[in-house]
Write a protein that holds these residues in place. Structure first.
Motif, PDB file in Angstrom:
ATOM      1  N   GLU A   1       0.715  -1.406   0.011  1.00 57.73           N
ATOM      2  CA  GLU A   1      -0.274  -0.155   0.082  1.00 57.73           C
ATOM      3  C   GLU A   1       1.166   1.361   0.074  1.00 57.73           C
ATOM      4  O   GLU A   1       2.034   1.237   0.390  1.00 57.73           O
ATOM      5  N   GLY A   2       0.283   2.370  -0.496  1.00 63.62           N
ATOM      6  CA  GLY A   2       0.787   3.528  -0.516  1.00 63.62           C
ATOM      7  C   GLY A   2       0.292   4.496   0.675  1.00 63.62           C
ATOM      8  O   GLY A   2      -0.793   3.943   0.978  1.00 63.62           O
ATOM      9  N   LEU A   3       0.814   5.206   1.222  1.00 61.62           N
ATOM     10  CA  LEU A   3       0.419   6.149   2.397  1.00 61.62           C
ATOM     11  C   LEU A   3      -0.112   7.502   1.917  1.00 61.62           C
ATOM     12  O   LEU A   3       0.828   8.033   1.333  1.00 61.62           O
ATOM     13  N   ALA A   4      -0.902   8.200   2.622  1.00 63.24           N
ATOM     14  CA  ALA A   4      -1.319   9.372   2.204  1.00 63.24           C
ATOM     15  C   ALA A   4      -0.010  10.505   3.063  1.00 63.24           C
ATOM     16  O   ALA A   4       0.474   9.835   3.731  1.00 63.24           O
ATOM     17  N   GLY A   5      -0.081  11.502   2.644  1.00 66.22           N
ATOM     18  CA  GLY A   5       0.778  12.731   3.084  1.00 66.22           C
ATOM     19  C   GLY A   5       0.780  12.724   4.467  1.00 66.22           C
ATOM     20  O   GLY A   5      -0.224  12.328   5.235  1.00 66.22           O
ATOM     21  N   PRO A   6       1.952  13.322   5.217  1.00 63.81           N
ATOM     22  CA  PRO A   6       1.930  13.279   6.763  1.00 63.81           C
ATOM     23  C   PRO A   6       1.154  14.308   7.143  1.00 63.81           C
ATOM     24  O   PRO A   6       0.600  14.195   8.363  1.00 63.81           O
ATOM     25  N   GLU A   7       0.466  15.199   6.258  1.00 62.97           N
ATOM     26  CA  GLU A   7      -0.671  16.068   6.677  1.00 62.97           C
ATOM     27  C   GLU A   7      -1.866  15.252   7.334  1.00 62.97           C
ATOM     28  O   GLU A   7      -2.801  15.811   8.175  1.00 62.97           O
ATOM     29  N   ASP A   8      -2.101  14.178   6.852  1.00 61.85           N
ATOM     30  CA  ASP A   8      -3.160  13.391   7.153  1.00 61.85           C
ATOM     31  C   ASP A   8      -2.796  12.309   8.542  1.00 61.85           C
ATOM     32  O   ASP A   8      -3.791  11.628   8.787  1.00 61.85           O
TER      33      ASP A   8
ATOM     34  N   LYS B   1      13.161  13.723   8.638  1.00 61.86           N
ATOM     35  CA  LYS B   1      14.155  13.584   7.483  1.00 61.86           C
ATOM     36  C   LYS B   1      13.710  12.910   6.427  1.00 61.86           C
ATOM     37  O   LYS B   1      14.260  12.749   5.138  1.00 61.86           O
ATOM     38  N   GLU B   2      13.057  11.695   6.724  1.00 61.59           N
ATOM     39  CA  GLU B   2      12.588  10.738   5.850  1.00 61.59           C
ATOM     40  C   GLU B   2      11.066  10.312   6.367  1.00 61.59           C
ATOM     41  O   GLU B   2      10.981  10.291   7.363  1.00 61.59           O
ATOM     42  N   LEU B   3      10.175  10.168   5.171  1.00 62.35           N
ATOM     43  CA  LEU B   3       8.955   9.984   5.450  1.00 62.35           C
ATOM     44  C   LEU B   3       8.763   8.299   4.998  1.00 62.35           C
ATOM     45  O   LEU B   3       9.171   8.002   3.910  1.00 62.35           O
ATOM     46  N   PHE B   4       7.874   7.673   5.836  1.00 64.30           N
ATOM     47  CA  PHE B   4       7.626   6.273   5.623  1.00 64.30           C
ATOM     48  C   PHE B   4       6.300   6.714   4.580  1.00 64.30           C
ATOM     49  O   PHE B   4       5.259   6.993   5.050  1.00 64.30           O
ATOM     50  N   ASN B   5       6.519   6.379   3.200  1.00 63.16           N
ATOM     51  CA  ASN B   5       5.428   6.439   2.123  1.00 63.16           C
ATOM     52  C   ASN B   5       4.616   5.368   1.622  1.00 63.16           C
ATOM     53  O   ASN B   5       3.719   5.597   0.983  1.00 63.16           O
TER      54      ASN B   5
END
Length: 139
Positions: A47-54, A76-80
């Motif tokens: 699965e992909g993940l929505a942006g960190p704003e959500d 510095k790194e986001l889990f996407n």
């Protein structure tokens, strides 16, 4: 078969590199990769993940957990996104990981998923987990 999670991490450099890439091309490349995993019979989930704003982060450093809403300025790194694959060895997991269509700045962390059988089988909670999996409550 051993299960591995391929964890997609994005950095500011990856975001910058993707700024001028056609999103349809990204979807097509990921679709081809997913189809290859499916045809090989190794894909269990992805699965992909929505942006960190959500999203939000729960920090357990204090006595009472602190919830911080995204986006996260310190990240510095986001889990996407992720894939879970069932493969015969860590070498096969590496072979799949390097095929992932990612660009500069992206990282793909690969971690083996532990199996319930690796924990003390006489533990009450391990026994419950095994029962939940058998009943289909926990996959």
């Amino acid at each position: 078969m051993t299960r591995y999670m391929l964890i997609l991490r994005s950095t500011p450099a990856a975001e910058e590199a993707m700024a001028n890439v056609d999103f349809e091309d990204v979807i097509a490349a990921m679709g081809r990769f997913n189809e290859e995993l499916i045809k090989a019979g190794v894909l269990l989930a992805g699965e992909g993940l929505a942006g960190p704003e959500d999203g939000f982060v729960v920090d357990f450093d204090s006595e009472t957990p602190v919830v911080t809403d995204g986006p996260y300025t310190e990240a510095k790194e986001l889990f996407n996104g992720f894939w879970v694959v069932a493969v015969s060895s860590i070498e096969e997991a590496k072979q799949w990981a390097v095929k992932c269509p990612l660009g500069p700045g992206a990282r793909l962390e690969v971690r083996r998923i532990t199996e319930t059988e690796e924990f003390p089988q006489d533990n009450e909670w391990v026994q419950k987990e095994l029962r939940w999996k058998k009943e289909g409550v926990w996959k």
